[in-house]
Motif scaffolding. Structure first.
Motif, short mmCIF file in Angstrom:
data_model
loop_
_atom_site.label_atom_id
_atom_site.label_comp_id
_atom_site.label_asym_id
_atom_site.label_seq_id
_atom_site.Cartn_x
_atom_site.Cartn_y
_atom_site.Cartn_z
N PHE A 73 1.00 -1.31 -0.31
CA PHE A 73 0.45 -0.16 0.05
C PHE A 73 1.03 1.41 -0.14
O PHE A 73 2.13 1.11 0.28
N ARG A 74 0.51 2.26 -0.34
CA ARG A 74 0.42 3.66 -0.26
C ARG A 74 -0.07 4.55 -0.29
O ARG A 74 -0.91 4.59 -0.96
N GLY A 75 0.28 5.33 0.60
CA GLY A 75 -0.55 7.18 0.18
C GLY A 75 0.31 7.95 1.13
O GLY A 75 1.22 8.13 0.91
N ALA A 76 -0.12 8.87 1.49
CA ALA A 76 0.28 10.33 2.01
C ALA A 76 -0.38 10.82 3.59
O ALA A 76 -1.87 10.35 3.95
N LEU A 77 0.20 11.55 4.05
CA LEU A 77 0.04 11.58 5.27
C LEU A 77 -1.42 12.72 5.83
O LEU A 77 -0.92 13.69 4.57
#
Length: 146
Positions: A73-77
């Protein structure tokens, strides 16, 4: 930037004075590989190899990535407005079926519900409320980067 407090073990010497024997600083939130140890108050069963251990990594730039046990998984804060606040923007994930899917789904739900965190030594505790009360959503342990 997160400033970490230190844990200190103090022992009493023979003369009755306190002697500090070691200082173990808290692990930093960012640039640390956090391996999932508990989710929903339940310990994580061992996985076949270290390459399959569910983990979270938050970069200095504020991106989050990891492995749920099978899918990456990957994303931003989301921008934090207070100390100890931690929220993830929607995380994108691969969609492979695997035996670790129950753990993976619980980990993804914990990350989605996270609003705050606490670091104690090598443990990262994720909480649903900003007051950081009750049972943590997840407990992760800092491990050296591979």
């Amino acid at each position: 930037m997160l400033a970490g407090a230190a844990c200190q073990r103090v022992t009493e010497g023979s003369s009755g004075t306190s002697v500090s024997t070691s200082i173990t600083p808290d692990a930093p939130l960012r640039e640390t590989r956090w391996v999932l140890r508990q989710v929903g108050g339940q310990p994580i069963a061992g996985v076949a190899t270290a390459n399959q251990e569910p983990y979270l990594f938050i970069s200095a730039a504020g991106t989050a990535e990891g492995l749920g046990g099978c899918n990456r998984f990957r994303g931003a804060l989301k921008p934090a407005t207070e100390d100890a606040e931690l929220q993830f923007a929607p995380l994108q994930s691969t969609r492979m079926a695997c035996p670790e899917l129950v753990t993976e789904q619980a980990f993804a739900q914990a990350l989605e519900s996270t609003h705050a965190y606490r670091i104690t030594g090598k443990l990262l505790l994720l909480y649903a409320d900003a007051q950081r009360t009750g049972t943590p959503l997840a407990q992760l342990e800092a491990v050296p980067l591979p």
